[in-house]
Design a protein around this motif. Structure first.
Motif, short mmCIF file in Angstrom:
data_model
loop_
_atom_site.label_atom_id
_atom_site.label_comp_id
_atom_site.label_asym_id
_atom_site.label_seq_id
_atom_site.Cartn_x
_atom_site.Cartn_y
_atom_site.Cartn_z
N THR A 160 -8.19 0.87 5.13
CA THR A 160 -7.76 -0.21 4.28
C THR A 160 -7.20 -1.35 5.12
O THR A 160 -6.93 -1.18 6.32
N ASN A 161 -7.03 -2.52 4.50
CA ASN A 161 -6.29 -3.61 5.12
C ASN A 161 -5.20 -4.11 4.17
O ASN A 161 -4.67 -5.21 4.35
N ASP A 162 -4.89 -3.31 3.15
CA ASP A 162 -3.82 -3.61 2.20
C ASP A 162 -2.53 -2.98 2.72
O ASP A 162 -2.41 -1.75 2.79
N ALA A 163 -1.57 -3.83 3.08
CA ALA A 163 -0.32 -3.33 3.67
C ALA A 163 0.45 -2.45 2.70
O ALA A 163 1.00 -1.40 3.07
N ASN A 164 0.53 -2.85 1.43
CA ASN A 164 1.28 -2.07 0.45
C ASN A 164 0.62 -0.71 0.19
O ASN A 164 1.30 0.33 0.11
N VAL A 204 -3.77 6.87 7.59
CA VAL A 204 -4.28 5.56 7.21
C VAL A 204 -4.81 4.85 8.45
O VAL A 204 -4.13 4.80 9.49
N LEU A 205 -6.03 4.31 8.34
CA LEU A 205 -6.61 3.48 9.39
C LEU A 205 -6.60 2.04 8.89
O LEU A 205 -7.38 1.67 8.01
N SER A 206 -5.69 1.23 9.43
CA SER A 206 -5.52 -0.15 8.99
C SER A 206 -6.34 -1.08 9.87
O SER A 206 -6.17 -1.10 11.09
N LYS A 259 1.32 1.60 3.06
CA LYS A 259 2.67 2.21 3.03
C LYS A 259 2.75 3.34 2.01
O LYS A 259 3.32 4.39 2.29
N VAL A 260 2.18 3.12 0.83
CA VAL A 260 2.22 4.15 -0.22
C VAL A 260 1.45 5.40 0.23
O VAL A 260 1.92 6.53 0.07
N ALA A 261 0.27 5.19 0.82
CA ALA A 261 -0.54 6.32 1.27
C ALA A 261 0.18 7.09 2.38
O ALA A 261 0.12 8.32 2.43
N THR A 262 0.87 6.38 3.26
CA THR A 262 1.61 7.04 4.33
C THR A 262 2.74 7.89 3.76
O THR A 262 3.02 8.99 4.25
N LEU A 263 3.41 7.40 2.71
CA LEU A 263 4.48 8.17 2.07
C LEU A 263 3.95 9.46 1.45
O LEU A 263 4.66 10.45 1.37
N VAL A 294 -11.10 -3.55 2.00
CA VAL A 294 -11.66 -3.41 3.34
C VAL A 294 -13.18 -3.61 3.32
O VAL A 294 -13.76 -4.06 4.31
N ILE A 295 -13.80 -3.31 2.18
CA ILE A 295 -15.24 -3.57 2.07
C ILE A 295 -15.50 -5.08 1.99
O ILE A 295 -16.38 -5.62 2.67
N ILE A 296 -14.71 -5.78 1.17
CA ILE A 296 -14.88 -7.22 1.04
C ILE A 296 -14.55 -7.92 2.36
O ILE A 296 -15.19 -8.91 2.72
N ASP A 297 -13.56 -7.39 3.10
CA ASP A 297 -13.18 -7.97 4.39
C ASP A 297 -14.37 -8.03 5.34
O ASP A 297 -14.60 -9.03 6.03
N GLY A 298 -15.16 -6.95 5.42
CA GLY A 298 -16.40 -6.95 6.19
C GLY A 298 -16.27 -6.51 7.63
O GLY A 298 -17.28 -6.17 8.26
#
Length: 342
Positions: A246-250, A262-264, A253-257, A156-160
């Motif tokens: 984050t913007n990592d979908a996987n 999570v703020l996507s 999902k893991v963090a939600t479990l 998410v940092i690299i995404d900008g």
């Protein structure tokens, strides 16, 4: 209220004490001494009444500053300083016992030696505070929980885009970047692969821009027993009670479990995407003329403006239109369309 009553009581006691002192010094006796004491107690009471609110504010601000300073202390550094001070005091006691018979070893020399030992061992312990994690204290699990904390991951940092969201005020609260995320960005920036090196440098640049827009704190934290950065992120975010950005979908999902909030960034972008896409068909009622000649204007139930090409001739009628494009303006969403068949 209790603090002000305490100040008033202190003023009365100080006035009484000064009055008794004057009596003992022979400055008054009998009725005059009693009157002087009463006047001094009244003066102390009035002085406490006048200065009490200011002293109360000063004490409150000082206490709040102390609490903020105390909450930011690193438990490892506190432990290190305590151990260093204890070692210095033990050595000082041993030296005092050994040198007690030496004529020139006086009490003030003992204090000087103790101060030097304390400075040396406390300074040495603080410089090597990270080594205390091997004495039973893990670097994980020592982080205090704080309210409304946002933890950023590497992607998410690299995404900008998080920088623009922070500038717009949509990312509020304390923003934290774990130290292992910063190290990962540094490794990417020094990587031999040009593409990875460019991603790492972009991440560092974005982080600098983000720090210029909002306060960002780098949290020194690590879990040596965990290898994957994503697993460290989940554990760190759970321990401080924060929210993972984050913007990592996987990873999301893991963090939600694990029960994390999570703020996507991807989900936010999808939610802000215009609902109407080019080519969709709508049934609208043209209500008025547009700015250009022949244009008609219609509105959806949510207030979205539909500009219909050559739609003025259908004023007051319901027609089927095809969406050409949709734009977002300062005044809201605007859709351009044309009637079916034109």
């Amino acid at each position: 209220m209790a603090v002000r009553l305490f100040f008033l009581l202190v003023g009365l006691l100080v006035g009484y004490g000064v009055g008794r002192l004057l009596t003992l010094l022979g400055l008054g006796d009998g009725v005059s001494a009693t009157a002087n004491t009463a006047y001094l107690m009244l003066a102390g009471l009035l002085l406490s009444f006048l200065l009490g609110p200011r002293l109360e504010r000063w004490l409150t601000q000082s206490f709040e500053s102390f609490v903020r300073w105390f909450s930011k202390l690193d438990p490892r550094r506190v432990t290190a300083a305590t151990v260093g001070l204890v070692v210095a005091l033990l050595l000082s006691v041993l030296l005092s016992s050994v040198l007690a018979t030496v004529p020139f070893y006086t009490w003030y020399l003992n204090i000087l030696v103790t101060a030097i030992l304390a400075w040396f061992f406390v300074y040495f312990a603080l410089q090597n505070a990270s080594s205390f994690s091997g004495l039973g204290w893990s670097t994980a699990g020592t982080t205090r929980k704080r309210a409304n904390v946002k933890v950023l991951d590497t992607n998410v940092i690299i995404d900008g885009r998080v920088t623009e969201l922070a500038k717009a005020g949509f990312v509020e609260g304390e923003i934290v970047v774990p130290s292992f995320v910063l190290r990962e960005l540094q490794l990417l920036a020094d990587h031999g692969d040009p593409q990875r090196r460019a991603r790492g440098k972009r991440g560092l640049i974005v982080l600098e821009e983000l720090r210029g827009a909002v306060p960002v704190r780098v949290q020194e934290w690590d879990a040596p027993d965990v290898a994957a950065v994503d697993d460290k992120l989940v554990r760190f975010t759970r321990e401080i009670g924060g929210k993972l950005v984050t913007n990592d979908a996987n990873l999301s999902k893991v963090a939600t479990l694990y029960g994390l909030k999570v703020l996507s960034i991807h989900e936010a972008a999808t939610a802000l995407r215009p609902k109407l896409q080019a080519g969709e068909l709508l049934d609208v009622t043209v209500t008025k003329a547009g700015q250009q000649a022949g244009q008609g204007v219609a509105y959806l139930d949510d207030g979205t403006m539909i500009v219909v090409e050559d739609g003025m001739k259908y004023k007051g009628k319901t027609v089927r239109v095809t969406v050409l494009s949709a734009v977002q303006t300062n005044l809201g969403r605007m859709v351009f369309a044309k009637t079916v068949g034109d």
